[in-house]
Design an enzyme around this catalytic site. Sequence first.
Site, short mmCIF file in Angstrom:
data_model
loop_
_atom_site.label_atom_id
_atom_site.label_comp_id
_atom_site.label_asym_id
_atom_site.label_seq_id
_atom_site.Cartn_x
_atom_site.Cartn_y
_atom_site.Cartn_z
N ASN A 1 -2.56 7.59 -3.38
CA ASN A 1 -1.37 7.38 -2.55
C ASN A 1 -0.13 7.96 -3.22
O ASN A 1 -0.02 8.00 -4.45
CB ASN A 1 -1.18 5.91 -2.13
CG ASN A 1 -1.17 4.92 -3.27
OD1 ASN A 1 -1.76 5.15 -4.31
ND2 ASN A 1 -0.50 3.81 -3.07
N GLU B 1 3.89 7.69 -2.73
CA GLU B 1 4.98 6.97 -2.06
C GLU B 1 6.28 7.78 -2.11
O GLU B 1 6.40 8.80 -2.80
CB GLU B 1 5.15 5.59 -2.69
CG GLU B 1 3.91 4.73 -2.45
CD GLU B 1 4.08 3.28 -2.86
OE1 GLU B 1 5.02 2.94 -3.61
OE2 GLU B 1 3.23 2.47 -2.42
N CYS C 1 -0.99 7.90 2.39
CA CYS C 1 -2.09 7.09 1.86
C CYS C 1 -3.11 7.98 1.14
O CYS C 1 -3.22 9.18 1.41
CB CYS C 1 -2.80 6.36 2.98
SG CYS C 1 -1.87 4.99 3.68
N GLU D 1 -6.34 8.15 1.41
CA GLU D 1 -7.35 8.76 2.28
C GLU D 1 -6.80 10.02 2.95
O GLU D 1 -7.48 11.05 3.05
CB GLU D 1 -7.80 7.78 3.38
CG GLU D 1 -8.38 6.46 2.87
CD GLU D 1 -7.33 5.37 2.68
OE1 GLU D 1 -6.22 5.68 2.18
OE2 GLU D 1 -7.62 4.23 3.02
N CYS E 1 -6.00 1.87 6.26
CA CYS E 1 -5.00 1.40 7.22
C CYS E 1 -5.27 2.05 8.59
O CYS E 1 -6.09 2.96 8.72
CB CYS E 1 -3.60 1.76 6.73
SG CYS E 1 -3.17 3.50 6.95
N CYS F 1 -4.87 5.86 8.76
CA CYS F 1 -5.96 6.57 8.08
C CYS F 1 -7.25 6.51 8.90
O CYS F 1 -8.02 7.47 8.92
CB CYS F 1 -6.19 6.00 6.68
SG CYS F 1 -4.88 6.45 5.53
N1 THU Z 1 -2.42 2.57 1.04
C1 THU Z 1 -3.33 3.58 0.96
O1 THU Z 1 -3.18 4.52 0.17
N2 THU Z 1 -4.41 3.52 1.77
C2 THU Z 1 -4.66 2.53 2.67
O2 THU Z 1 -5.57 2.62 3.46
C3 THU Z 1 -3.83 1.33 2.65
C4 THU Z 1 -2.52 1.47 1.96
C5 THU Z 1 -1.23 2.62 0.18
C6 THU Z 1 0.05 2.91 0.92
C7 THU Z 1 1.07 2.33 -0.01
O3 THU Z 1 1.41 3.30 -0.98
C8 THU Z 1 0.36 1.18 -0.71
O4 THU Z 1 -1.04 1.39 -0.46
C9 THU Z 1 0.74 -0.20 -0.20
O5 THU Z 1 0.65 -0.29 1.16
#
Ligand code: THU
Length: 139
Positions: free
Chosen positions: A41, A43, A52, A54, A92, A95
């Site tokens: 991920n 940010e 994210c 994925e 999520c 994704c």
């Molecule tokens: N996140 C992912 O990378 N993948 C997911 O499927 C769920 C959430 C990340 C996004 C964010 O940087 C952190 O997790 C908290 O939500």
Amino acid sequence: MSDRLIAAAIEAAQHAYAPYSDFHVGAALELDDGSIVTGANFENASYGMTLCAETVAIAKANSDGQLRKIVAIAVAGGPKGTALGADPITPCGRCRQIIKEVADLVDIDLPVHCAHEGGYVTYRLSELLPHGFGPASLG
Ligand code: THU
């Protein structure tokens, strides 16, 4: 292979850039030749811009011309300093939609291995995103 894919996702989570949530996620894609593409991920100070793990991994595979080779996905993550949570981490909603595009492209109900501290649980995309909107929905 699933264990190797989970291990790659755990390793990828170490490369997360997550200074705002401190939640580090890694994803690993298995390709049909046995190779693995990973993502973490990424940010942003404008929180909603976050990518994210994925999505990053799938975009990487696409950029390398390997989108059509994806046969399985693993996801691992947890709060910084904690490799994995007690419950499996599942993709999520956004994704899941992005994974659906790949699943429809390769015509596989893709397995998604979701890691937790005791191992992993495998779901099919159709379980994670039933009745999803996809290419066929466009008519
Ligand atoms: N996140 C992912 O990378 N993948 C997911 O499927 C769920 C959430 C990340 C996004 C964010 O940087 C952190 O997790 C908290 O939500």
